[in-house]
Design a protein around this motif. Structure first.
Motif, PDB file in Angstrom:
ATOM      1  N   THR A 110       0.845  -1.186   0.000  1.00 23.88           N
ATOM      2  CA  THR A 110       0.000   0.000   0.000  1.00 23.88           C
ATOM      3  C   THR A 110       0.886   1.244   0.000  1.00 23.88           C
ATOM      4  O   THR A 110       1.876   1.307   0.733  1.00 23.88           O
ATOM      5  N   ALA A 111       0.523   2.195  -0.846  1.00 20.19           N
ATOM      6  CA  ALA A 111       1.253   3.462  -0.933  1.00 20.19           C
ATOM      7  C   ALA A 111       0.353   4.572  -0.419  1.00 20.19           C
ATOM      8  O   ALA A 111      -0.805   4.671  -0.803  1.00 20.19           O
ATOM      9  N   GLU A 112       0.887   5.391   0.471  1.00 27.54           N
ATOM     10  CA  GLU A 112       0.146   6.510   1.043  1.00 27.54           C
ATOM     11  C   GLU A 112       0.983   7.767   0.944  1.00 27.54           C
ATOM     12  O   GLU A 112       2.199   7.705   0.777  1.00 27.54           O
ATOM     13  N   ASN A 113       0.315   8.911   1.075  1.00 26.69           N
ATOM     14  CA  ASN A 113       0.999  10.212   1.050  1.00 26.69           C
ATOM     15  C   ASN A 113       1.821  10.383  -0.231  1.00 26.69           C
ATOM     16  O   ASN A 113       2.962  10.856  -0.196  1.00 26.69           O
ATOM     17  N   ILE A 114       1.232  10.001  -1.361  1.00 26.35           N
ATOM     18  CA  ILE A 114       1.922  10.081  -2.645  1.00 26.35           C
ATOM     19  C   ILE A 114       2.005  11.545  -3.081  1.00 26.35           C
ATOM     20  O   ILE A 114       1.005  12.247  -3.107  1.00 26.35           O
ATOM     21  N   LYS A 115       3.220  11.988  -3.389  1.00 21.64           N
ATOM     22  CA  LYS A 115       3.381  13.354  -3.879  1.00 21.64           C
ATOM     23  C   LYS A 115       4.477  13.380  -4.945  1.00 21.64           C
ATOM     24  O   LYS A 115       5.401  12.565  -4.927  1.00 21.64           O
ATOM     25  N   GLN A 116       4.322  14.305  -5.867  1.00 21.08           N
ATOM     26  CA  GLN A 116       5.316  14.452  -6.914  1.00 21.08           C
ATOM     27  C   GLN A 116       6.385  15.414  -6.429  1.00 21.08           C
ATOM     28  O   GLN A 116       6.077  16.478  -5.874  1.00 21.08           O
ATOM     29  N   VAL A 117       7.644  15.068  -6.642  1.00 22.26           N
ATOM     30  CA  VAL A 117       8.762  15.900  -6.216  1.00 22.26           C
ATOM     31  C   VAL A 117       9.718  16.070  -7.392  1.00 22.26           C
ATOM     32  O   VAL A 117       9.735  15.268  -8.321  1.00 22.26           O
ATOM     33  N   GLU A 118      10.498  17.132  -7.352  1.00 23.25           N
ATOM     34  CA  GLU A 118      11.540  17.346  -8.354  1.00 23.25           C
ATOM     35  C   GLU A 118      12.886  17.078  -7.702  1.00 23.25           C
ATOM     36  O   GLU A 118      13.179  17.586  -6.624  1.00 23.25           O
ATOM     37  N   VAL A 119      13.684  16.271  -8.386  1.00 24.75           N
ATOM     38  CA  VAL A 119      14.997  15.890  -7.872  1.00 24.75           C
ATOM     39  C   VAL A 119      16.057  16.398  -8.841  1.00 24.75           C
ATOM     40  O   VAL A 119      15.917  16.257 -10.059  1.00 24.75           O
TER      41      VAL A 119
END
Length: 85
Positions: free
Chosen positions: A25-34
């Motif tokens: 299960t995946a939670e707190n999914i957010k897109q980030v820039e690296v």
């Protein structure tokens, strides 16, 4: 059950998926820039929980049992309220 924080992936994870032996299960999914070699790449960061399949089934059954008991109690209170009204 194993919990991992801040897992990174180039592919957006599904909220839940499984393989032959585990449920993820995946939670707190957010897109980030690296920053990678001076270029910004978009990735996904999320909290991942890994369950053995049997463990996950038992947890879901317990959760459903609690939800059912609550629903029955609420229904009984409503029916009691109607009869007393």
């Amino acid at each position: 059950m194993e919990k991992s924080k801040a897992v990174k992936s180039f592919v957006k994870p599904k909220a839940i998926w499984l393989d032959k032996y585990h449920v993820y299960t995946a939670e707190n999914i957010k897109q980030v820039e690296v920053d990678s070699n001076g270029e910004k790449e978009k990735q996904y960061e999320f909290d991942l929980t890994t369950y053995d399949k049997d463990e996950y089934i038992i947890l879901e059954m317990q959760k459903n049992k609690q939800e059912n008991q609550l629903a029955i109690a609420q229904l009984a209170m409503q029916m009691g309220g109607i009869q007393n009204g």
